[in-house]
Design an enzyme around this catalytic site. Structure first.
Site, mmCIF file in Angstrom:
data_model
loop_
_atom_site.group_PDB
_atom_site.id
_atom_site.type_symbol
_atom_site.label_atom_id
_atom_site.label_comp_id
_atom_site.label_asym_id
_atom_site.label_seq_id
_atom_site.Cartn_x
_atom_site.Cartn_y
_atom_site.Cartn_z
ATOM 1 N N LEU A 41 -7.577 15.117 11.060
ATOM 2 C CA LEU A 41 -7.098 13.749 10.820
ATOM 3 C C LEU A 41 -5.783 13.747 10.033
ATOM 4 O O LEU A 41 -5.588 14.583 9.146
ATOM 5 C CB LEU A 41 -8.159 12.995 9.999
ATOM 6 C CG LEU A 41 -7.830 11.549 9.619
ATOM 7 C CD1 LEU A 41 -8.069 10.627 10.814
ATOM 8 C CD2 LEU A 41 -8.676 11.080 8.435
ATOM 9 N N HIS A 96 -9.860 -0.972 -8.829
ATOM 10 C CA HIS A 96 -8.995 0.036 -8.203
ATOM 11 C C HIS A 96 -9.667 1.413 -8.262
ATOM 12 O O HIS A 96 -9.581 2.191 -7.322
ATOM 13 C CB HIS A 96 -7.635 0.097 -8.904
ATOM 14 C CG HIS A 96 -6.854 -1.182 -8.812
ATOM 15 N ND1 HIS A 96 -6.738 -1.893 -7.642
ATOM 16 C CD2 HIS A 96 -6.151 -1.890 -9.742
ATOM 17 C CE1 HIS A 96 -5.992 -2.979 -7.862
ATOM 18 N NE2 HIS A 96 -5.636 -2.997 -9.133
ATOM 19 N N ASP A 147 -7.840 -4.631 0.554
ATOM 20 C CA ASP A 147 -7.633 -5.725 -0.408
ATOM 21 C C ASP A 147 -8.951 -6.161 -1.050
ATOM 22 O O ASP A 147 -10.015 -6.044 -0.445
ATOM 23 C CB ASP A 147 -6.974 -6.908 0.322
ATOM 24 C CG ASP A 147 -6.375 -7.897 -0.654
ATOM 25 O OD1 ASP A 147 -6.020 -7.493 -1.781
ATOM 26 O OD2 ASP A 147 -6.268 -9.083 -0.296
ATOM 27 N N GLY A 182 -9.345 -6.275 -7.227
ATOM 28 C CA GLY A 182 -9.311 -7.045 -8.472
ATOM 29 C C GLY A 182 -10.442 -8.055 -8.518
ATOM 30 O O GLY A 182 -11.154 -8.187 -9.533
ATOM 31 N N LEU A 195 -0.924 -10.252 7.032
ATOM 32 C CA LEU A 195 -0.556 -8.839 7.146
ATOM 33 C C LEU A 195 0.181 -8.312 5.910
ATOM 34 O O LEU A 195 0.334 -7.094 5.751
ATOM 35 C CB LEU A 195 0.301 -8.606 8.396
ATOM 36 C CG LEU A 195 -0.438 -8.873 9.722
ATOM 37 C CD1 LEU A 195 0.497 -8.681 10.904
ATOM 38 C CD2 LEU A 195 -1.661 -7.966 9.874
HETATM 39 C C1 IPE Z 1 -1.750 -6.060 0.157
HETATM 40 O O1 IPE Z 1 -2.551 -6.690 -0.774
HETATM 41 C C2 IPE Z 1 -1.215 -4.777 -0.383
HETATM 42 C C3 IPE Z 1 -2.187 -3.693 -0.526
HETATM 43 C C4 IPE Z 1 -3.434 -3.733 -0.173
HETATM 44 C C5 IPE Z 1 -1.667 -2.487 -1.091
HETATM 45 P P1 IPE Z 1 -1.971 -7.773 -1.787
HETATM 46 O O2 IPE Z 1 -3.093 -8.232 -2.621
HETATM 47 O O3 IPE Z 1 -0.788 -7.223 -2.494
HETATM 48 O O4 IPE Z 1 -1.454 -8.893 -0.779
HETATM 49 P P2 IPE Z 1 -1.241 -10.446 -1.008
HETATM 50 O O5 IPE Z 1 -0.411 -10.605 -2.252
HETATM 51 O O6 IPE Z 1 -2.579 -11.071 -1.148
HETATM 52 O O7 IPE Z 1 -0.536 -10.899 0.230
HETATM 53 C C1 IPE Z 2 -5.776 -4.295 -3.378
HETATM 54 O O1 IPE Z 2 -6.588 -5.050 -4.212
HETATM 55 C C2 IPE Z 2 -5.166 -3.112 -4.078
HETATM 56 C C3 IPE Z 2 -3.718 -3.218 -4.309
HETATM 57 C C4 IPE Z 2 -2.956 -4.182 -3.878
HETATM 58 C C5 IPE Z 2 -3.127 -2.174 -5.100
HETATM 59 P P1 IPE Z 2 -6.000 -6.216 -5.110
HETATM 60 O O2 IPE Z 2 -5.578 -5.631 -6.417
HETATM 61 O O3 IPE Z 2 -4.942 -6.944 -4.393
HETATM 62 O O4 IPE Z 2 -7.273 -7.098 -5.340
HETATM 63 P P2 IPE Z 2 -7.342 -8.700 -5.268
HETATM 64 O O5 IPE Z 2 -6.793 -9.083 -3.929
HETATM 65 O O6 IPE Z 2 -6.513 -9.227 -6.392
HETATM 66 O O7 IPE Z 2 -8.790 -8.989 -5.416
HETATM 67 MG MG MG Z 3 -4.953 -8.583 -3.165
#
Ligand code: IPE
Ligand code: IPE
Ligand code: MG
Length: 226
Positions: free
Chosen positions: A125, A30, A13, A16, A180
């Protein structure tokens, strides 16, 4: 004896926010995040004891994002898999997707299956990407396959029907949130949880090494006594 980290799972996570902090578009995060996937996978494939790496790449809830971001992620996944096939093969990594990929376009499904088939002989792996994955969805799909069984349903029967059949040893979430988000709820029943503020594009093998080191010293009791 110290613990062995056989199965590591990561909620990747913060892509963005990483991009926004640099005044860039979210999708740039990404793109850089995909490079980190490659680094961490290669590291795990060369590390004794690690048998499985399961990475959360796209959740069943991520369809709520703006259409353009979802489209970008689909394209990135397709390019990533095609480009990385040689890296999987060089490192003897077997690719095993989890999640319900039927929701993806036919051409993306084809790429996913192609990489799965071409790496099926690799016995190093196992790298699982969680794609259109949600733990609740996974459990519901498992229970639906068992619903006509006459016997009482056991934990083993459910586990055998899940996309991911292996318990998690270490579960890491980058990006600073302590939740989670519907990832491996069944398999992480006794996982050691590690939450780090590091945004995924900044995550390094060094930080992973530190987490593994910490994990080896934890006393895991599984409900028993030491
Ligand atoms: C969890 O991250 C999903 C992935 C890393 C693919 P999100 O950014 O979607 O989760 P929330 O919305 O903060 O719970
Ligand atoms: C995780 O990063 C990647 C995916 C969920 C695809 P995010 O896109 O959720 O990035 P943040 O949490 O908004 O920074
Ligand atoms: Mg996120």
């Amino acid at each position: 004896m110290s613990n062995q980290a056989k199965h590591i799972a990561i909620i990747m996570d913060g892509n963005g926010r990483w991009a926004e902090l640099q005044g860039k578009k979210r999708v740039k995060g990404h793109e850089v995040g995909a490079k980190v996937v490659k680094e961490i996978t290669t590291y795990c494939s060369n590390t004794k004891d690690i048998e499985r790496l399961t990475l959360y790449a796209f959740s069943t809830e991520n369809w709520k994002r703006p259409r353009l971001e979802v489209e970008f992620l689909m394209k990135l996944l397709d390019t990533y898999l095609k480009n990385e096939l040689s890296v999987y093969l060089e490192n003897n990594v077997r690719f095993e997707p989890i999640g319900d990929i039927r929701a993806f376009s036919k051409s993306l499904q084809k790429t996913i299956k192609m990489v799965e088939e071409k790496t099926s002989h690799c016995d190093g792996l196992i790298q699982s990407l969680a794609l259109n994955y949600g733990s609740q969805d996974e459990i519901i799909r498992a229970i639906n396959t068992l619903k006509d069984t006459k016997d009482d349903i056991t934990a083993e029967m459910i586990s055998n029907q899940l996309d991911c059949k292996c318990d998690v040893d270490i579960l890491i979430r980058t990006g600073g949130d302590n939740r989670l988000s519907n990832f491996l709820l069944w398999q992480a029943a006794y996982a050691e949880l590690f939450f780090t503020d590091t945004l995924w594009p900044d995550f390094t093998t060094k930080e992973l090494e530190k987490i593994i080191k910490k994990f080896t010293k934890v006393e895991r009791r599984f409900g028993g006594l030491k």
